[in-house]
Design a protein around this motif. Structure first.
Motif, PDB file in Angstrom:
ATOM      1  N   LYS A 241      12.662  -1.635 -15.275  1.00 23.05           N
ATOM      2  CA  LYS A 241      13.347  -0.409 -15.694  1.00 23.05           C
ATOM      3  C   LYS A 241      12.857   0.813 -14.926  1.00 23.05           C
ATOM      4  O   LYS A 241      13.175   1.945 -15.279  1.00 23.05           O
ATOM      5  N   GLN A 242      12.073   0.588 -13.870  1.00 24.72           N
ATOM      6  CA  GLN A 242      11.529   1.686 -13.084  1.00 24.72           C
ATOM      7  C   GLN A 242      12.373   1.901 -11.831  1.00 24.72           C
ATOM      8  O   GLN A 242      12.896   0.949 -11.248  1.00 24.72           O
ATOM      9  N   GLY A 243      12.486   3.146 -11.407  1.00 28.59           N
ATOM     10  CA  GLY A 243      13.164   3.435 -10.147  1.00 28.59           C
ATOM     11  C   GLY A 243      14.678   3.283 -10.250  1.00 28.59           C
ATOM     12  O   GLY A 243      15.289   3.530 -11.296  1.00 28.59           O
ATOM     13  N   ASN A 244      15.296   2.848  -9.167  1.00 26.56           N
ATOM     14  CA  ASN A 244      16.745   2.719  -9.089  1.00 26.56           C
ATOM     15  C   ASN A 244      17.230   1.484  -9.844  1.00 26.56           C
ATOM     16  O   ASN A 244      16.541   0.468  -9.915  1.00 26.56           O
ATOM     17  N   MET A 245      18.445   1.591 -10.393  1.00 24.44           N
ATOM     18  CA  MET A 245      19.051   0.485 -11.125  1.00 24.44           C
ATOM     19  C   MET A 245      20.345   0.073 -10.422  1.00 24.44           C
ATOM     20  O   MET A 245      21.129   0.920  -9.992  1.00 24.44           O
ATOM     21  N   MET A 246      20.556  -1.246 -10.303  1.00 24.19           N
ATOM     22  CA  MET A 246      21.753  -1.767  -9.649  1.00 24.19           C
ATOM     23  C   MET A 246      22.637  -2.469 -10.661  1.00 24.19           C
ATOM     24  O   MET A 246      22.170  -3.258 -11.485  1.00 24.19           O
TER      25      MET A 246
END
Length: 332
Positions: A241-246
């Motif tokens: 759940k960290q950073g960018n999500m795709m």
């Protein structure tokens, strides 16, 4: 929430229409969106209004979450699971480039990456290394073959020939989906629908026998130490759940989420087509809508929304799943 992987083995060719470029019968897609999968499930159980409403509510309230269908292949008994290649923009100004030749090399690499539609889950988990790897390592295997069959429309005064595209998967390949459940009851509900759906098929031209499938294996739970390398990679990605999500579903953002979407790198896909009623051969054209394409990247996950498509020409409300399912990707 517990997540399971369902590998589908197709017993017949499939016809997954692609309406993003006009939607001719010859134009097909390799995969199927979560919105279309949900619609097929609803159509299959539409004769039981209580069961139908229970399924719709479970997905809307995220007791059941569904991904789109993505390709897999089996190599030496190992499932190799492919996910969309991230839609991303890399700022060349931030890269340590010292020569013109280096600039050209990196630009060429980025063009080649953009042409790759799917990569293995393990490669996405280590995407920074994947970008820097040799070009020879960046390829997608063949999962089957596109075919075109000639058919004849006999409904008018004169017969009209037309062509229909289809995709034939090889024996060791197919499509898989990821489903998450908040309870054993939700899982039992979905698996019962999926089993029946395999008998009637998914996609278009089901009256011609297209789209029939069965499970290639028992449902596989995503675990940190899974039985296959890509299973473990998917577990880590879906819990990151960290950073960018795709996005790995066909997501329809709410009006409040549009601002977040605009901060990411994304593509929209048009969805059009026809709907029918169980027990009837009549098809009615429905209104089009747009979804966020799988592989789109945002700074945070979007919840999405359930769509209810109505209209004077439709015999009943049409539901489409625009709820989002996202995985964490690290490439900065």
């Amino acid at each position: 929430m517990n997540y399971y992987l369902y590998p589908l083995r197709f017993l017949t060719p499939v016809h997954f229409g692609d309406t993003s470029e006009g939607g001719s019968l010859e134009t097909i897609s390799l995969t199927l969106g979560s919105d279309a999968l949900f619609g097929a499930c609803c159509h299959e159980i539409s004769h039981d209004t209580g069961l139908l409403q229970s399924f719709i509510d479970s997905v809307k309230e995220q007791h059941i979450v569904l991904s789109s269908l993505f390709p897999y292949c089996i190599d030496n008994g190992e499932y190799q699971l492919y996910v969309p290649s991230p839609i991303m923009q890399i700022d060349l100004k931030e890269l340590p480039i010292t020569t013109f030749e280096e600039t050209k090399r990196i630009a060429t690499e980025q063009k080649k990456i953009k042409k790759i539609d799917y990569i293995r889950a393990l490669q996405l988990q280590n995407f920074s290394q994947y970008i820097e790897a040799d070009t020879s390592q960046k390829h997608m295997p063949s999962f089957g073959a596109k075919q075109t069959s000639a058919q004849v429309n006999m409904r008018g005064e004169k017969s009209q020939p037309y062509y229909v595209g289809n995709y034939q998967f090889m024996s060791h390949t197919g499509l898989y989906l990821i489903a998450g459940f908040n309870s054993a009851t939700s899982r039992e509900l979905f698996e019962g629908i999926l089993e029946v759906l395999g008998l009637s098929g998914i996609g278009g031209k089901r009256s011609g026998g297209y789209g029939k499938f069965e499970l290639a294996d028992a449902p596989i739970e995503l675990e940190a130490k899974g039985m296959y390398t890509d299973i473990s990679a998917l577990y880590e990605l879906i819990h990151n759940k960290q950073g960018n999500m795709m996005c790995i579903s066909a997501c329809v953002p709410t009006s409040d989420e549009v601002a977040i979407l605009k901060q990411g790198s994304y593509k929209l896909q048009k969805r059009g087509g026809f709907v029918g009623t169980a027990g009837s051969m009549t098809q009615v054209k429905r209104n089009s809508y747009y979804v966020v394409k799988e592989g789109s990247v945002c700074p945070k996950a979007l919840v999405g929304q359930m769509l209810t498509i109505t209209g004077s020409s439709l015999p009943h409300p049409v539901y489409r799943n625009g709820m989002g399912l996202w995985i964490g990707v690290d490439y900065e």
